[in-house]
Design an enzyme around this catalytic site. Structure first.
Site, mmCIF file in Angstrom:
data_model
loop_
_atom_site.group_PDB
_atom_site.id
_atom_site.type_symbol
_atom_site.label_atom_id
_atom_site.label_comp_id
_atom_site.label_asym_id
_atom_site.label_seq_id
_atom_site.Cartn_x
_atom_site.Cartn_y
_atom_site.Cartn_z
ATOM 1 C CG ASN A 108 12.202 -14.112 1.749
ATOM 2 O OD1 ASN A 108 12.769 -13.515 2.756
ATOM 3 N ND2 ASN A 108 10.840 -14.732 1.927
ATOM 4 C CG PHE A 112 12.654 -8.928 9.928
ATOM 5 C CD1 PHE A 112 11.565 -9.475 8.931
ATOM 6 C CD2 PHE A 112 12.623 -9.150 11.276
ATOM 7 C CE1 PHE A 112 10.610 -10.077 9.625
ATOM 8 C CE2 PHE A 112 11.455 -9.903 11.747
ATOM 9 C CZ PHE A 112 10.571 -10.374 10.782
ATOM 10 C CB SER A 170 10.426 -13.809 9.701
ATOM 11 O OG SER A 170 11.572 -13.861 8.779
ATOM 12 C CG ASN A 172 14.608 -15.536 6.298
ATOM 13 O OD1 ASN A 172 14.895 -16.649 5.907
ATOM 14 N ND2 ASN A 172 13.468 -15.063 5.361
ATOM 15 C CB THR A 173 14.815 -12.787 12.818
ATOM 16 O OG1 THR A 173 14.626 -11.728 11.712
ATOM 17 C CG2 THR A 173 15.416 -12.267 13.879
ATOM 18 C CE LYS A 206 2.683 -13.623 7.324
ATOM 19 N NZ LYS A 206 3.130 -12.487 6.072
ATOM 20 C CG ASN A 235 6.092 -15.685 7.357
ATOM 21 O OD1 ASN A 235 6.722 -15.391 6.510
ATOM 22 N ND2 ASN A 235 5.848 -14.329 8.315
#
Ligand SMILES: Cc1cc2nc3c(=O)[nH]c(=O)nc-3n(C[C@H](O)[C@H](O)[C@H](O)COP(=O)(O)O)c2cc1C
Length: 343
Positions: A108, A112, A170, A172-173, A206, A235
């Site tokens: 993925n 966010f 994450s 993805n940021t 996390k 994660n």
């Protein structure tokens, strides 16, 4: 054979993100039910919270806090909603969610996507507080001051959260994971510690599975100094172990079965770094009672899962919980706490 095996082809016929939306919508229609009872041996206390089962739903499934009670009633011992950011944001362009069926994995790069903290707050305020529901907080992609976003998240979401998770892992940021680095992490955790009130919920941190030797000790020290109550390990990974699916080359975070060895290694490294000073919560490729048990004996007090739901359906949480209770009984152990780190 579970009933999910029957509907799985229908779910898989849809684009992954459409299937997820349809799932959330259907869950939202379930009638309100009593929380399930679990074997007494599964009851676990972490950070002062009482978890009826150590098997939880990981963040990202219910980003806006739409269905925490449905997921609790389906057999999760706790549910983590989010990640929610201070302001709503769209996330990355679609497609951004891929099922790697041959690998029992997911990639993925959602980024966010969420309706913002005020929206989640209002929804969570309307539920009656039962069961353990944590809220995972993050920073907006275009934020000029990411640390301020986490401080705002703590203040905004504490009233409706049984625990808060500070998500700095994450992939993805862009740049978010830099908050795991030395000085930035100490500064972030210092700011969060100041923002917490004495009656506020415990705060978990996390982390990513993609860390280098030395990072584990440093993160544990910063977490303890920063009054973090537990670490969630881990994660999704930006690494790409060998994969069979045609989506293997998609950018984003990889989760599910191929993440399992990496997440287990990271958990073991954090257990060595922390002894039993900091409770650990394991996530990454957990798909069976054996997987959950392996994390618990390696030092996890709780486990979370997400990707395995795609392949095995929502009944999985209950099956894992029952399998854990059976393993405790076989070994003459009275509680999960006895098994934690016993391996
Ligand atoms: C589609 C998707 C979205 C996710 N979104 C988030 C998120 O918003 N915040 C977060 O902390 N983790 C998020 N995660 C990571 C999961 O919470 C979990 O840490 C990871 O997927 C490993 O567990 P699993 O192998 O059981 O899926 C997401 C995972 C997936 C598959």
């Amino acid at each position: 054979m579970t009933s999910y095996n029957l509907i799985r082809p229908l779910v898989f016929a849809l684009d992954a993100e459409q299937a997820h939306r349809a799932t959330i919508r259907s869950l939202g229609l379930l009638p309100r039910r009593a929380l399930p009872a679990f074997p007494e041996s599964l009851e676990t206390e972490v950070a002062g919270l009482r978890f009826p089962s150590p098997v939880g739903l990981a963040a990202g499934f219910d980003k806006d806090g739409e269905v925490p009670d449905a997921m609790l009633s389906l057999g999760f011992g706790f549910v983590e909603v989010g990640t929610v950011t201070p302001r709503p944001q769209q996330g990355n362009p679609r497609p951004r969610l891929f099922r790697l069926a041959e690998d029992e994995a997911v990639i993925n790069r959602m980024g966010f996507n969420n309706r913002g903290q005020a929206n989640a707050l209002a929804r969570l305020e309307r539920r009656s507080r039962r069961g353990v529901v944590g809220v995972n907080i993050g920073a907006n992609k275009d934020s000029a001051d990411r640390i301020a976003d986490y401080v705002a998240g703590v203040a905004a979401m504490a009233p409706v959260a049984d625990y808060l998770t500070v998500n700095i892992s994450s992939p993805n940021t862009p740049g978010l994971r830099n908050l795991q680095a030395g000085g930035e992490l100490v500064e972030l955790l210092g700011a969060i510690s100041e923002a917490r009130t004495s009656q506020g919920p415990p705060v978990f941190l996390k982390v990513a599975p993609d860390l280098e030797a030395g990072d584990h000790d440093r993160i544990v020290r910063a977490a303890i100094d920063g009054r973090i109550d537990a670490l969630i390990v881990a994660n999704t990974t930006v690494s790409r172990p060998p994969l069979k699916s045609r989506f293997a080359g998609e950018a984003g975070g990889l989760s599910g079965a191929p993440l399992k060895p990496l997440a287990l290694d990271a958990l073991r490294a954090f257990r060595i770094a922390s002894g039993s000073e900091l409770p650990l919560i394991a996530a990454g490729g957990i798909a069976s009672a054996d997987d959950a048990w392996q994390r618990i004996v390696a030092g996890a007090s709780l486990v979370q899962l997400y990707s395995a739901l795609v392949y095995h359906g929502p009944g999985l949480a209950r099956r894992i919980a029952d399998g854990l209770a059976a393993r405790l009984a076989e070994r003459g152990m009275a509680s999960i706490a006895e098994a934690v780190g016993s391996g």
